[in-house]
Design a protein around this motif. Structure first.
Motif, short mmCIF file in Angstrom:
data_model
loop_
_atom_site.label_atom_id
_atom_site.label_comp_id
_atom_site.label_asym_id
_atom_site.label_seq_id
_atom_site.Cartn_x
_atom_site.Cartn_y
_atom_site.Cartn_z
N LYS A 149 44.96 42.26 35.24
CA LYS A 149 45.50 42.97 33.88
C LYS A 149 46.90 43.07 33.36
CE LYS A 149 42.00 47.00 33.34
NZ LYS A 149 42.17 48.33 33.88
N ASN A 150 47.94 43.00 34.59
CA ASN A 150 49.11 43.05 34.30
C ASN A 150 50.06 41.66 34.09
OD1 ASN A 150 51.96 43.73 34.70
ND2 ASN A 150 51.48 45.48 35.98
N LYS A 151 50.15 41.48 32.62
CA LYS A 151 50.64 40.32 32.48
C LYS A 151 52.14 39.97 33.23
CE LYS A 151 48.70 39.32 27.73
NZ LYS A 151 48.15 40.41 27.48
N LYS A 152 52.98 40.73 33.00
CA LYS A 152 54.15 41.03 33.60
C LYS A 152 54.07 40.47 34.92
CE LYS A 152 58.54 42.52 33.20
NZ LYS A 152 58.93 43.64 32.14
N LEU A 153 53.52 41.11 35.58
CA LEU A 153 53.54 40.90 37.18
C LEU A 153 52.91 39.38 37.55
CD1 LEU A 153 53.39 42.01 40.13
CD2 LEU A 153 51.01 42.55 39.99
N ARG A 154 51.83 39.12 36.52
CA ARG A 154 51.23 37.68 36.47
C ARG A 154 52.42 36.33 36.12
NH1 ARG A 154 45.25 37.49 34.02
NH2 ARG A 154 45.37 35.25 34.29
N SER A 155 53.29 37.11 35.51
CA SER A 155 54.37 35.98 35.02
C SER A 155 55.47 35.87 36.14
CB SER A 155 55.03 36.36 33.74
OG SER A 155 56.09 37.55 33.99
N LEU A 156 55.52 37.09 37.16
CA LEU A 156 56.49 36.89 38.10
C LEU A 156 55.90 36.31 39.47
CD1 LEU A 156 57.69 40.46 37.43
CD2 LEU A 156 59.31 38.48 37.44
N VAL A 157 54.74 36.74 39.85
CA VAL A 157 54.32 36.44 41.18
C VAL A 157 52.81 35.83 41.05
CG1 VAL A 157 55.34 38.02 42.63
CG2 VAL A 157 53.24 38.86 41.43
N ASN A 158 52.32 34.96 42.28
CA ASN A 158 51.15 34.65 42.37
C ASN A 158 50.36 35.69 43.31
OD1 ASN A 158 51.20 31.84 40.99
ND2 ASN A 158 52.38 31.07 42.55
N LEU A 159 49.28 35.37 43.31
CA LEU A 159 48.27 36.18 44.20
C LEU A 159 47.77 35.71 45.28
CD1 LEU A 159 47.25 39.30 44.89
CD2 LEU A 159 45.41 38.73 43.03
N VAL A 160 47.67 35.84 46.73
CA VAL A 160 46.99 35.54 47.77
C VAL A 160 46.07 36.52 48.30
CG1 VAL A 160 47.14 34.06 49.98
CG2 VAL A 160 48.46 33.44 47.83
N ILE A 161 44.72 36.03 48.49
CA ILE A 161 44.00 37.13 49.04
C ILE A 161 43.21 36.37 50.40
CG2 ILE A 161 41.71 38.48 48.61
CD1 ILE A 161 43.73 39.68 47.40
N VAL A 162 43.10 37.13 51.43
CA VAL A 162 42.44 36.70 52.42
C VAL A 162 41.26 37.75 52.87
CG1 VAL A 162 42.41 36.32 54.99
CG2 VAL A 162 44.30 35.29 53.58
N GLY A 163 40.10 37.31 52.78
CA GLY A 163 39.05 38.32 53.19
C GLY A 163 37.71 37.66 52.77
N GLY A 164 36.62 38.01 53.50
CA GLY A 164 35.09 37.72 53.35
C GLY A 164 34.93 36.15 53.11
N PHE A 165 33.76 35.95 52.58
CA PHE A 165 33.17 34.60 52.33
C PHE A 165 33.29 34.59 50.80
CE2 PHE A 165 30.62 36.29 55.96
CZ PHE A 165 31.05 35.48 56.90
N PHE A 166 32.81 33.43 50.43
CA PHE A 166 32.66 32.81 48.86
C PHE A 166 31.34 33.05 48.46
CE2 PHE A 166 36.36 30.14 50.23
CZ PHE A 166 37.13 31.02 50.28
#
Ligand code: UDP
Ligand code: LCN
Length: 811
Positions: free
Chosen positions: A590-607
């Motif tokens: 939801k946060n455009k600003k945050l998306r423009s500043l950083v990438n997101l990496v998640i570790v957890g679960g299976f797909f």
């Protein structure tokens, strides 16, 4: 006795009588219900139209009442308030909505109001089952200040001081206790020659003079013979200096006890060599298990704890001048269908220790051995049999009883309680996370939750374990008594009701001196700062590069990072609902600003949700996919499946630090939060939930940041603001990184933990002897509760159906 707030209520309501009458009419007009403080405020806002008038009321004394109100049970014409003024301090009052009269009520009366909402007949049943563990604590001293909660050991030493002062009965117990000190038939400290206080005191004076005549570092063996003639056995120390110090300390205690001497003396006595640790539900192993359902911090905690306890035991045994080999056994469940882990091996030595190992015992019923993993919420029917099997096996392995038993989580704690009371051994319990506070109104709505979570069983087991325990180890203060606004996990067991089952008028007392805070750390040989270049585990770097940045989806990761110049915000957790990884993904989306500043990496679960056997995990997996789709996150998110290698994970945290990123722990509630500690140890700035343990670990804005999981916009803006600030002032990132490290070194290390817990083991061992009668009486009550409640509830949980052939028959 009413508190100031309750006493002031009649006047406060009278002063705003017109508005209050309308507000209370609105509350009761909605019929029977439970209202939280926020809900009450919202209804007041809707009722008082005049803005000025409204804020005057909400910011004045009515506001004060609402601020201490946790919840209110509306049963027209009454609204019953549960108010909490300070951690652990509660008051109850009922207000008649028709005339605004106010009456103080007891906890029991308040609980009855709550029950009326759910089950009127039961609430009105005079013979409904009421549980009152407090009835047995008549002579146990209590702390009185909220600020003393969790500092039990300190106070136990003070209480012992009072007991020993001029009380020959207690002093006699001390002699008996010392005379019983032995290991595998070898006596320690004193023998029958010194069986009275007088004899002991005289012998100590002579011996101290004698030992003082030797140079400080003279080995014990050089003067052992003479001491033995006087009635002293080994255990006083390995050299003249230590022996003399300890003798002086005991002389002082016998003459005029003081708490410092008592704490140190008992902490140094040779009483603990063999420890049993229960952590029942699987998967418990040393490799390939982390991140699997129900397999998280508890496993990490115990393996690190064992290492720290063994080191501390060895160092103490050496200083005591003894030649004893300690033993630590971690008892867990053996899972025949081990899914590639070692959880089907009966015995597994613990890496980096010499005297510690895992002992696995299967879950059995009359149908045989249960083959597969089952959720921690479903283990109850197996625990009694497990305890019996474990008890026999432990005595066989240790060639006798252990000196201390530690339980972990509900299942480990109830098993530990059964074994400890059977063998008569000092017991400590460690909750890790009590489920009760994780799910709103889980007690009131237990019937709704029971098919999935079996909370009736779990809360019963928790009550039994916390009341059997000689001492309780917690990771934080908030675990016991919460914070200013939020009740603690243990505190929520003080008074509560499960309508239709039983009403607890005294489950535990947050002021009980059995509570002690000993926070865990992270293994600093694994989790060290990213700046320690020479120690970096460079062999993992190619794999980590692939893990983070390769473009193709595979079994281990999906999504990709198009712009690798951006810093990374990283999170790693089991995919439980409370971990709120999906929440973080949504905030980011939801946060455009945050998306423009950083990438997101998640570790957890299976797909693939069908790969998971865990109910919650399946739902969270589906939600993750939906969010990635909804917010078109591909190109900015990397979702990596659960990772099982701690060494590689540590390098992953450090690699994220290399990008000048941050760790985010967004849980709706986190009991302690080992990932927070791990990230901080690696020098990675950390944003963590303000709900639970992390609120104590992090000093907001100094050693990291606290975020509100219930306010996603505010939280994601806080993260975005940080990265924006770092862009203009790169030093800022380093300041927060350093602040985190400083906090860790001061408060969260395993060395501090092991010292504290072993001292407690000794001190509470003496304390239980001094309070033998009361303890026995309480145990009879606990036994009855176990037999009449727990057994029945556990049976109702049921075992997997026969058609699936989950059992291997045994002869
Ligand atoms: N962990 C891991 N791989 C995963 C998820 C978690 O190795 O995929 C580890 C993590 O590094 C930490 C532990 O599991 O050591 C989780 O502990 P925490 O206290 O954060 O949460 P818990 O799972 O106990 O609720
Ligand atoms: C269980 C949890 O939920 C975490 O918050 C703790 O860090 C972990 O156990 C270790 O105590």
């Amino acid at each position: 006795m009413g508190s100031q707030i309750v006493d002031s209520m009649p006047d406060v309501l009278r002063q705003s009588r017109f508005h209050m009458k309308r507000c209370f009419a609105r509350f009761t007009g909605m019929g029977r219900r439970l209202m939280k403080s926020q809900h009450l405020k919202e209804e007041i806002e809707k009722t008082i139209e005049d803005k000025l008038e409204r804020s005057k009321i909400l910011e004045g004394s009515v506001g004060d009442i609402l601020n201490s109100t946790q919840e209110a049970a509306v049963v027209p014409p009454y609204v019953a308030f549960a108010m909490r003024h300070n951690p652990g301090v509660w008051d109850y009052a009922k207000v008649n909505a028709e005339n605004l009269s106010v009456d103080n009520i007891t906890a029991k009366e308040y609980l009855k109001f709550k029950e009326m909402i759910i089950d009127e007949n039961w609430a009105k049943d005079d013979n409904a089952l009421e549980v009152d563990f407090g009835a047995f604590n008549v002579s146990t001293p209590r702390l009185s200040l909220s600020s003393s909660i969790g500092n039990g050991m300190n106070y136990i030493s003070k209480f012992m001081t009072t007991k020993f002062s001029g009380n020959s009965e207690s002093a006699k117990t001390l002699i008996e206790y010392m005379l019983a000190l032995s290991h595998h038939g070898e006596k320690f400290m004193i023998n029958e020659t010194l069986n009275t206080i007088k004899k002991l005191q005289e012998a100590l004076i002579i011996a101290e003079v004698f030992v003082s005549s030797f140079p400080k570092d003279t080995p014990y063996q050089n003067f052992e013979q003479k001491l033995k003639e006087w009635g002293f056995e080994k255990g006083w120390g390995d050299n003249a200096e230590r022996v003399r110090e300890k003798m002086r300390m005991l002389s002082e205690i016998l003459q005029a006890p003081d708490p410092t001497n008592i704490e140190v003396f008992f902490g140094q006595l040779p009483v603990i060599f063999n420890i049993v640790i229960f952590s029942v539900h699987g998967y418990f192993g040393q490799s390939d298990v982390l991140g699997l359902p129900d397999t998280g911090g508890q496993v990490v905690y115990i393996l690190d704890q064992v290492k720290a306890l063994e080191e501390e035991l060895l160092s103490r045994i050496k200083k005591q001048g003894l030649n004893v080999k300690p033993q630590i056994i971690v008892v867990t469940r053996l899972i025949p269908d081990a899914q590639g882990t070692k959880c089907n091996q009966e015995i597994e030595p613990i890496i980096n220790t010499t005297h510690s190992y895992i002992l696995r015992i299967p879950f059995r019923t009359e149908m045989g051995v249960l083959r597969q993993w089952i959720s921690r919420f479903d283990v109850y029917p197996y625990l009694e049999r497990f305890s019996q099997d474990a008890s026999a096996k432990i005595v066989e392995q240790m060639e006798g009883k252990p000196d201390l038993i530690l339980g972990n989580y509900t299942d480990g704690n109830i098993v530990a309680s059964l074994v400890a009371s059977k063998l008569g051994v000092t017991l400590a319990t460690i909750a890790h996370a009590l489920e009760k506070t994780k799910y709103e109104d889980s007690d009131m709505k237990w019937k709704e939750f029971d098919p999935k979570y079996h909370f009736s069983c779990q809360f019963t087991a928790d009550l039994i374990a916390m009341n059997t325990a000689d001492f309780i180890v917690t990771s934080t203060y908030q675990e016991i008594a919460g914070s200013k606004n939020r009740p603690g996990q243990y505190e929520s067991h003080v008074e509560f009701t499960m309508p239709g089952l039983y009403r607890v008028v005294s489950g535990i007392n947050a002021f009980d001196p059995k509570f002690n805070i000993a926070s865990p750390g992270a293994d600093q040989s694994i989790y060290f700062p990213f700046t320690e270049k020479h120690n970096r585990l460079t062999k993992f770097q190619p794999a980590i590069e692939e893990l983070l940045y390769s473009k193709e989806d595979n079994d281990e990761h999906i999504g990709f990072l198009a712009d690798r110049k951006k810093p990374i915000i990283f999170s790693m957790a089991r995919l439980d609902i409370v971990k709120n990884i999906t929440g973080l993904t949504e905030w980011y989306g939801k946060n455009k600003k945050l998306r423009s500043l950083v990438n997101l990496v998640i570790v957890g679960g299976f797909f693939n949700p069908s790969k998971s056997k865990d109910r919650e995990e399946m739902a969270e997996i589906k939600k993750m996919h939906a969010l990635i789709e909804k917010y078109q996150l591909k190109g900015q998110i990397r979702w990596i499946a659960a990772q099982t290698d701690r060494y590689r994970n540590s390098e992953l945290y450090r690699s994220i630090a290399d990008t000048k990123g941050a760790f985010v722990q967004p849980a709706l509630y986190e009991a302690f939060g080992l990932t927070v500690i791990e990230a901080m140890n690696c020098g990675l700035p950390t944003f963590a939930t303000n709900q639970g343990g992390p609120a104590e670990i992090i000093v907001d804005g100094v050693s990291g940041f606290l975020i509100d999981p219930n306010n996603g916009d505010e939280s994601s803006n806080k993260i975005a603001y940080f990265f924006e600030k770092c862009k203009g002032d790169p030093e800022y990132w380093h300041r927060i990184s350093q602040g985190g490290l400083k906090r860790i070194y001061e408060c969260y290390t395993w060395k501090i933990y092991a010292t504290k817990v072993l001292n407690m083991g000794s001190a509470y061992g003496v304390w239980r002897q001094l309070n033998k009668e009361q303890k026995q009486a309480k145990q009879r009550y606990i036994d009855m509760f176990y037999n009449l409640q727990f057994r029945k509830l556990a049976k109702n949980v049921g075992t997997p159906s026969e058609e699936k052939q989950p059992f291997t028959p045994t002869e």
